[in-house]
Design an enzyme around this catalytic site. Structure first.
Site, short mmCIF file in Angstrom:
data_model
loop_
_atom_site.label_atom_id
_atom_site.label_comp_id
_atom_site.label_asym_id
_atom_site.label_seq_id
_atom_site.Cartn_x
_atom_site.Cartn_y
_atom_site.Cartn_z
N GLU A 36 66.42 42.53 62.59
CA GLU A 36 67.38 42.74 61.50
C GLU A 36 68.72 43.25 62.03
O GLU A 36 68.77 44.18 62.82
CB GLU A 36 66.78 43.75 60.51
CG GLU A 36 67.12 43.46 59.09
CD GLU A 36 66.52 42.13 58.61
OE1 GLU A 36 67.29 41.15 58.54
OE2 GLU A 36 65.33 42.08 58.32
N HIS A 37 69.78 42.60 61.56
CA HIS A 37 71.16 42.90 61.97
C HIS A 37 71.40 42.60 63.46
O HIS A 37 72.40 43.01 64.02
CB HIS A 37 71.54 44.36 61.65
CG HIS A 37 71.79 44.55 60.16
ND1 HIS A 37 73.05 44.62 59.63
CD2 HIS A 37 70.94 44.64 59.13
CE1 HIS A 37 72.95 44.77 58.31
NE2 HIS A 37 71.68 44.77 57.99
N ALA A 126 68.68 38.46 46.37
CA ALA A 126 67.50 39.27 46.69
C ALA A 126 67.28 39.40 48.19
O ALA A 126 66.23 39.83 48.65
CB ALA A 126 66.26 38.67 46.04
N GLY A 127 68.29 38.99 48.97
CA GLY A 127 68.14 39.05 50.43
C GLY A 127 67.26 37.94 50.96
O GLY A 127 66.76 38.01 52.08
N SER A 131 71.97 31.66 49.19
CA SER A 131 73.25 31.04 49.53
C SER A 131 73.09 30.04 50.66
O SER A 131 73.62 28.93 50.60
CB SER A 131 74.28 32.12 49.90
OG SER A 131 73.86 32.88 51.02
N GLU A 163 80.43 29.48 54.86
CA GLU A 163 80.24 30.79 54.23
C GLU A 163 81.23 31.82 54.80
O GLU A 163 81.79 32.63 54.06
CB GLU A 163 78.79 31.27 54.37
CG GLU A 163 78.51 32.52 53.54
CD GLU A 163 77.06 32.70 53.13
OE1 GLU A 163 76.26 31.74 53.25
OE2 GLU A 163 76.73 33.81 52.67
N ASP A 175 70.47 32.78 58.69
CA ASP A 175 69.98 32.24 57.42
C ASP A 175 70.05 30.72 57.38
O ASP A 175 69.11 30.05 56.97
CB ASP A 175 70.80 32.81 56.25
CG ASP A 175 70.70 34.31 56.16
OD1 ASP A 175 69.86 34.89 56.88
OD2 ASP A 175 71.47 34.91 55.40
N TYR A 227 77.95 46.80 55.31
CA TYR A 227 77.67 45.74 56.29
C TYR A 227 78.83 45.63 57.28
O TYR A 227 78.63 45.59 58.49
CB TYR A 227 77.45 44.42 55.55
CG TYR A 227 77.16 43.21 56.44
CD1 TYR A 227 75.85 42.88 56.78
CD2 TYR A 227 78.20 42.41 56.92
CE1 TYR A 227 75.58 41.77 57.58
CE2 TYR A 227 77.94 41.30 57.72
CZ TYR A 227 76.63 40.99 58.04
OH TYR A 227 76.38 39.89 58.82
#
Ligand code: ADP
Ligand code: MG
Length: 388
Positions: A36-37, A126-127, A131, A163, A175, A227
Site C-alpha cells: 500500500e502506497h 470505496a477504494g 475509476s 487520470e 489500479d 495523500y
C-alpha cells in the site's frame, strides 16, 4: 452471467443511440492484497481483480464527436467534441472516459469519435478502483474498435495519464494495471518501477478460505490532501537519502537509513512504512509461490495494517474497528486496503467463520454508531476483456 449483463448494457445502448453497439467490454475493480502506497515509490504491489466490473457498450464514430452515458449517474447523454477536450476542464464523471480519449489522441492514436454507454457494479469511492475500471474498459473498447495494438501495461499507462493529467488526480499505476492485466484465480505481483509482472496463484477457495471486503462506506474529507502530503513526504525521504525512490532503500539497510534521517520524525515513519511494506509484498509472494499454507500470509497482512496505522497514519476509526473486530473473532488476517481515511478493509477468514465474522463486524459498527458497512466476498477474477 456476463452474457446477460452484456445484453442488458447493449440493449440500453440501442435505446439511447438508436443502433446496436459495435461491441461490449468489461473491466474489473480491484482490491490490493498487500503493497500500500508503494506504487508512487517505484515499489511492489499485489492486487487482484474483483468480480465487479464496469461494462461498456461502444460504437466508433468518424466525425470527431464523443457521446457518453452512464446508467449509474443521473442525467442524459453528454456530447463532446474531441477537438475541445482539454485537461482539468471537466469536474464530472465524464472526465474519466473523455480523459482516455484525450490521452489516446495525445499519444498519436487516431481515435475519431465514439458513442459509449457504461454501467458498473464496482462500488464508487470505496477504494476499489471504480475509476480505473471505467478508464480501462473505455481504453480497451477503443483499442479494439480502432485497432490500436495496445495491451496490458501500455493500455494501463495511458489510463493513468488520463487520470493524472485530464482528471487531475495524482494516482499511481497500480489500479489501471490491475484492471487491465489481472487473471482469475491469481494475484498480480507488479513491480511499479519497470512494470514487470507475475501472476501468483491465489485460489483461496481450494484451501477452505475466503477473503471478505468490508466497505466502510465512509470517505473522510481530508483524504486527498493527506495523500498529497504522504507523497511529498516520501519524495523528501528519497531526496534526503540520495536515492531515486524509496524502492531503492534495501530492507537490510533500513536502520542505517532511518538514523541518517536524524530528527525528521515524520519522514522516518513514511520511509519505514514503504521499506517494510515492499518486504512484506516479497514475503507474501514467496509464501504463495511456495505452495505452503496460505494462512501464513495472515500475520503479514496484520503487520501491514499496523504500519499503515502507526507509521503512515492513514487509517481511521472505522478501518481499525474492522481489523480489530475481525481478528478478535477469529479472522486469519485483516488490514485496510486502498488509499486510506475510509474506503475498504480486507479480511482473510476460514470458510466456516464467514457469517460469524461478518456479523461481529456489522454489530461492532452499530455499537460504535458508524454507518452499516457493506461486506462481500472477493473472488480473484479476470481482468479486462471483450464480452461481445
Ligand atoms: P474509486 O476509484 O476508489 O472508486 P475515485 O474517486 O477514484 O474512487 O473514482 C470515483 C469516481 O469515478 C466517481 O466519483 C465518478 O466520477 C466515477 N465513476 C465511478 N463509477 C462510475 C459509474 N458507474 N458511472 C459514472 N461515473 C463513475
Ligand atoms: Mg480511483
Amino acid at each position: 452471467m456476463s452474457e446477460a449483463v452484456a445484453e442488458t448494457v447493449a440493449a440500453r445502448f440501442s435505446e439511447l443511440y438508436g443502433a446496436e453497439p459495435h461491441g461490449v467490454w468489461a473491466a474489473p475493480g480491484r482490491v490490493n492484497l498487500i503493497g500500500e502506497h508503494t506504487d508512487y515509490n517505484d515499489g511492489f504491489v499485489m492486487p487482484f481483480a474483483l468480480p465487479h466490473t464496469a461494462v461498456a457498450a461502444v460504437s466508433r464514430r468518424e466525425d470527431g464527436v464523443l457521446r457518453l452515458h452512464s446508467a449509474d449517474v443521473a442525467g442524459g447523454v453528454a456530447e463532446l467534441r474531441l477537438d475541445d477536450l482539454s485537461p482539468e476542464s471537466d469536474k464530472n464523471w465524464t472526465a474519466y472516459p473523455a480523459g482516455v480519449v484525450w490521452a489516446l489522441r495525445e499519444a498519436g492514436h487516431a481515435v475519431t469519435g465514439a458513442d459509449i454507454h457504461l454501467s458498473s457494479t464496482v462500488p464508487s469511492g470505496a477504494g476499489l478502483s471504480s475509476s480505473a475500471a471505467l478508464e480501462v474498459v473505455v481504453a480497451l473498447a477503443l483499442n479494439d474498435l480502432f485497432s490500436l495494438g495496445l495491451r496490458g501495461w501500455k493500455l494501463a499507462r495511458l489510463c493513468q495519464r488520463a487520470e493524472n493529467v485530464y482528471v487531475g488526480a495524482p494516482v499511481g499505476i497500480m489500479d489501471q494495471t490491475a484492471s487491465a492485466c489481472c487473471e482469475a484465480g491469481h494475484a498480480l505481483f507488479l513491480d511499479t518501477r519497470d512494470l514487470s509482472q507475475k501472476q501468483i496463484p491465489f485460489d483461496l477457495a481450494a484451501e477452505g478460505m475466503r477473503l471478505l471486503v468490508v466497505d466502510t462506506q465512509v470517505k473522510h474529507s481530508h483524504s486527498e490532501g493527506e495523500y498529497g502530503k504522504r507523497r511529498a513526504g516520501c519524495e523528501k525521504g528519497a531526496a534526503l537519502l540520495g536515492v531515486n525512490a524509496l524502492r531503492d532503500v534495501p530492507y537490510d539497510d533500513l536502520d542505517a537509513a532511518l538514523s541518517r534521517l536524524g530528527d525528521e520524525e515524520e519522514v522516518r515513519r513514511l520511509v519505514r512504512h514503504i521499506v517494510t511494506e515492499n518486504e512484506r509484498v516479497e514475503r507474501v509472494v514467496s509464501l504463495l509461490e511456495s505452495g505452503d499454507d496460505t494462512r501464513a500470509i495472515g500475520p503479514i497482512l496484520v503487520e501491514g495494517h499496523a504500519s499503515l496505522r502507526d507509521d503512515f497514519r492513514i487509517s481511521c476509526p472505522e478501518l481499525d474497528l474492522v481489523v480489530d473486530t475481525a481478528l478478535a473473532s477469529g479472522a486469519v488476517g485483516a488490514r485496510m486496503t486502498g488509499g486510506g481515511f475510509g474506503g475498504s478493509a480486507i479480511v482473510l477468514v476460514e470458510e466456516p467463520d464467514v457469517d460469524a465474522i461478518t456479523k461481529a463486524v456489522t454489530e461492532a459498527f452499530a455499537t460504535a454508531g458508524f454507518t452499516t458497512p457493506r461486506v462481500f466476498e472477493a473472488v480473484p477474477s479476470a481482468g479486462a476483456r471483450r464480452l461481445h
